[in-house]
Write a protein that holds these residues in place. Structure first.
Motif, PDB file in Angstrom:
ATOM      1  N   LEU A  77      34.119  25.351  12.068  1.00 51.93           N
ATOM      2  CA  LEU A  77      34.629  24.622  10.906  1.00 51.93           C
ATOM      3  C   LEU A  77      35.019  23.199  11.297  1.00 51.93           C
ATOM      4  O   LEU A  77      34.759  22.254  10.545  1.00 51.93           O
ATOM      5  N   PHE A  78      35.611  23.037  12.453  1.00 50.43           N
ATOM      6  CA  PHE A  78      35.923  21.688  12.929  1.00 50.43           C
ATOM      7  C   PHE A  78      34.631  20.898  13.150  1.00 50.43           C
ATOM      8  O   PHE A  78      34.524  19.727  12.755  1.00 50.43           O
ATOM      9  N   GLY A  79      33.642  21.528  13.788  1.00 48.94           N
ATOM     10  CA  GLY A  79      32.364  20.850  14.009  1.00 48.94           C
ATOM     11  C   GLY A  79      31.702  20.441  12.713  1.00 48.94           C
ATOM     12  O   GLY A  79      31.084  19.375  12.618  1.00 48.94           O
ATOM     13  N   GLY A  80      31.836  21.283  11.688  1.00 49.63           N
ATOM     14  CA  GLY A  80      31.272  20.938  10.391  1.00 49.63           C
ATOM     15  C   GLY A  80      31.936  19.717   9.794  1.00 49.63           C
ATOM     16  O   GLY A  80      31.260  18.784   9.339  1.00 49.63           O
ATOM     17  N   PHE A  81      33.265  19.699   9.790  1.00 54.52           N
ATOM     18  CA  PHE A  81      33.968  18.535   9.244  1.00 54.52           C
ATOM     19  C   PHE A  81      33.744  17.287  10.101  1.00 54.52           C
ATOM     20  O   PHE A  81      33.779  16.168   9.588  1.00 54.52           O
ATOM     21  N   ARG A  82      33.522  17.469  11.392  1.00 53.14           N
ATOM     22  CA  ARG A  82      33.160  16.324  12.246  1.00 53.14           C
ATOM     23  C   ARG A  82      31.848  15.711  11.769  1.00 53.14           C
ATOM     24  O   ARG A  82      31.722  14.481  11.628  1.00 53.14           O
ATOM     25  N   ASN A  83      30.849  16.555  11.479  1.00 54.90           N
ATOM     26  CA  ASN A  83      29.583  16.053  10.946  1.00 54.90           C
ATOM     27  C   ASN A  83      29.769  15.420   9.574  1.00 54.90           C
ATOM     28  O   ASN A  83      29.147  14.403   9.248  1.00 54.90           O
ATOM     29  N   SER A 306      28.622  21.445  -2.633  1.00 54.51           N
ATOM     30  CA  SER A 306      28.046  21.434  -1.280  1.00 54.51           C
ATOM     31  C   SER A 306      29.096  21.800  -0.248  1.00 54.51           C
ATOM     32  O   SER A 306      28.840  22.598   0.670  1.00 54.51           O
ATOM     33  N   LEU A 307      30.285  21.223  -0.375  1.00 55.30           N
ATOM     34  CA  LEU A 307      31.357  21.559   0.564  1.00 55.30           C
ATOM     35  C   LEU A 307      31.726  23.035   0.480  1.00 55.30           C
ATOM     36  O   LEU A 307      31.947  23.692   1.510  1.00 55.30           O
ATOM     37  N   ALA A 308      31.798  23.553  -0.733  1.00 58.54           N
ATOM     38  CA  ALA A 308      32.138  24.963  -0.889  1.00 58.54           C
ATOM     39  C   ALA A 308      31.134  25.844  -0.158  1.00 58.54           C
ATOM     40  O   ALA A 308      31.510  26.829   0.507  1.00 58.54           O
ATOM     41  N   MET A 309      29.861  25.501  -0.240  1.00 60.89           N
ATOM     42  CA  MET A 309      28.835  26.319   0.390  1.00 60.89           C
ATOM     43  C   MET A 309      28.907  26.231   1.913  1.00 60.89           C
ATOM     44  O   MET A 309      28.876  27.258   2.612  1.00 60.89           O
ATOM     45  N   VAL A 310      29.029  25.013   2.449  1.00 58.88           N
ATOM     46  CA  VAL A 310      29.007  24.889   3.906  1.00 58.88           C
ATOM     47  C   VAL A 310      30.297  25.427   4.528  1.00 58.88           C
ATOM     48  O   VAL A 310      30.269  25.990   5.631  1.00 58.88           O
ATOM     49  N   VAL A 311      31.414  25.273   3.841  1.00 61.84           N
ATOM     50  CA  VAL A 311      32.661  25.843   4.353  1.00 61.84           C
ATOM     51  C   VAL A 311      32.556  27.361   4.425  1.00 61.84           C
ATOM     52  O   VAL A 311      32.887  27.985   5.453  1.00 61.84           O
ATOM     53  N   SER A 312      32.064  27.985   3.373  1.00 66.35           N
ATOM     54  CA  SER A 312      31.929  29.445   3.356  1.00 66.35           C
ATOM     55  C   SER A 312      30.944  29.918   4.419  1.00 66.35           C
ATOM     56  O   SER A 312      31.196  30.905   5.132  1.00 66.35           O
ATOM     57  N   LEU A 313      29.811  29.225   4.536  1.00 65.90           N
ATOM     58  CA  LEU A 313      28.818  29.576   5.545  1.00 65.90           C
ATOM     59  C   LEU A 313      29.416  29.502   6.945  1.00 65.90           C
ATOM     60  O   LEU A 313      29.243  30.417   7.763  1.00 65.90           O
ATOM     61  N   GLN A 317      30.107  32.192  10.016  1.00 64.70           N
ATOM     62  CA  GLN A 317      29.576  32.017  11.362  1.00 64.70           C
ATOM     63  C   GLN A 317      30.685  32.042  12.405  1.00 64.70           C
ATOM     64  O   GLN A 317      30.495  32.560  13.510  1.00 64.70           O
ATOM     65  N   ASP A 318      31.842  31.486  12.066  1.00 61.52           N
ATOM     66  CA  ASP A 318      32.975  31.566  12.989  1.00 61.52           C
ATOM     67  C   ASP A 318      33.412  33.013  13.222  1.00 61.52           C
ATOM     68  O   ASP A 318      34.042  33.327  14.233  1.00 61.52           O
TER      69      ASP A 318
END
Length: 395
Positions: A77-83, A306-313, A317-318
């Motif tokens: 989740l941190f890596g996602g928000f970094r991107n 989009s944020l809702a989808m990637v956060v849930s995904l 994965q975490d």
């Protein structure tokens, strides 16, 4: 934490820890001071601003000090928000960063033996060992699973043997700044796809910059020729022995790209909102007009979905849940939303939407590359369709 990103309407950033937010604020400071002021100039020139590499590397955001000091795991989740944070500023810069932190690191960590990972991952994190992912070929992109032509032939000798690699790769982003290429090649002995770490300065390796791009102009993509390139047996990543193993890497990488698409959508929306809030027409701010507000509402909804989808995904994965069709769905949807959001941003900025001064034009052009790389819309739809129906429709 609502408000951490101005385009995070539902406040998904509240899911971050204080330590994770502190690390992201360090990144934001570097982006605002080192990248934003020069990004349009370099985009126009089609050059990469080499001076931003060291400040980004020095942030050490693959193992951020704040997170480790707090005794926390570095989450996906941190890596996602970094991107997301990187992509809000520029799609090329995040693509360059993700080439190391996402594509290359994922390939080594999933494809390497425990000994290879233990040796290489710390060097990847510190940027002591810089690499890129080299799969796509001049004649094979979407059909790379069956069409891959680059070959690798094993030859035994007293030193444990070596591999001889021949072929070509295309669209390899960041190759000019890399020490090594993660080259996927077909073993001439068993026809299986395997992966090799090939030094960029090895005899027989030739890199050529792809010129005249109209998207991701800052990112330096390369054509690569491999002619009788010899690497030791130890250069093969031991756990990649088929395209199914490559697909496992792609499953992870597509979620990274979905975050990039979401972040670029946010960047386009924020740039457009800034423009219409300051621009006067008919004696009033553009932002006061009904049709402008309707488009802004659509854009912000796209970013939020989009944020809702990637956060849930990424939360899944975490937890160790990796599903091909989920990553494909996220990449497909977020890239579509980016395309629409960037088009609306350009539209509401009128003629100024096609000049670099207001940032919107850059996001509009770069959206096209994100829409296609790491799996086209059609390929991701077919991955999802196969899961839905149980029938593969690729051919």
């Amino acid at each position: 934490m609502t408000g951490f990103f101005s385009s995070d309407q539902y406040g998904f950033a509240r899911l971050l820890t204080d330590a994770e937010r502190a690390a992201l604020l360090r990144l934001r400071s570097v982006l605002d001071e080192e990248v934003r002021p020069i990004v349009n100039e370099y985009w126009d020139r089609g050059e990469f601003p080499e001076q931003v590499i060291e400040p980004l590397m020095n942030l050490n955001l693959m193992a951020p000090a704040e997170v480790l000091a707090a005794g926390q795991k570095v989450r996906g989740l941190f890596g996602g928000f970094r991107n997301f944070e990187l992509a809000r500023v520029d799609a090329s810069v995040v693509t360059f960063y993700n080439a190391q932190s996402g594509l290359f690191r994922t390939t080594v960590n999933l494809g390497g033996s425990p000994e290879q990972v233990a040796d290489l991952d710390p060097k990847i994190i510190s940027y002591e060992y810089k690499g890129v992912f080299a799969l796509t070929e001049p004649e094979h992109g979407s059909d790379i699973a069956g069409g891959l032509e680059t070959s690798a032939t094993f030859e035994g000798d007293d030193d444990g043997g070596h591999w001889v690699i021949n072929g070509a790769k295309r669209w390899i982003g960041g190759a000019a700044q890399a020490d090594v290429l993660a080259v996927f090649a077909r073993d001439t002995a068993d026809s299986k796809v395997k992966c090799f770490l090939v030094p960029t300065d090895a005899p027989g390796v030739k890199l050529s910059k792809i010129e005249r791009k109209t998207s991701l102009r800052i990112m330096q993509n390369a054509d690569i020729e491999l002619t009788q390139v010899r690497v030791p047996a130890t250069a093969r990543l031991e756990k990649i022995n088929s395209f199914a193993d490559v697909a496992a890497c792609l499953r992870n990488m597509r979620s990274d790209v979905a975050w990039i698409a979401a972040g670029a959508s946010a960047g386009a929306y924020e740039a457009a909102l800034k423009y219409v809030s300051g621009r006067q027409q008919f004696g009033k701010p553009l932002a006061s007009f009904q049709l402008i507000q309707q488009k802004l509402a659509t854009m912000l909804t796209n970013v939020t979905a989009s944020l809702a989808m990637v956060v849930s995904l990424t939360q899944a994965q975490d937890e160790g849940i990796y599903v091909d069709e989920n990553s494909a769905m996220a990449k497909m949807f977020t890239a579509r939303m980016l395309r629409e959001t960037a088009a609306l941003a350009r539209e509401i900025c009128g003629g100024n939407g096609i000049v670099l001064d207001y940032d919107v034009a850059r996001f509009h052009a770069d959206a096209e590359a994100i829409y296609s790389y790491e799996g086209t819309d059609e390929i991701n739809a077919l991955i999802l369709g196969r899961a839905i129906t149980g029938i593969g429709a690729f051919r």
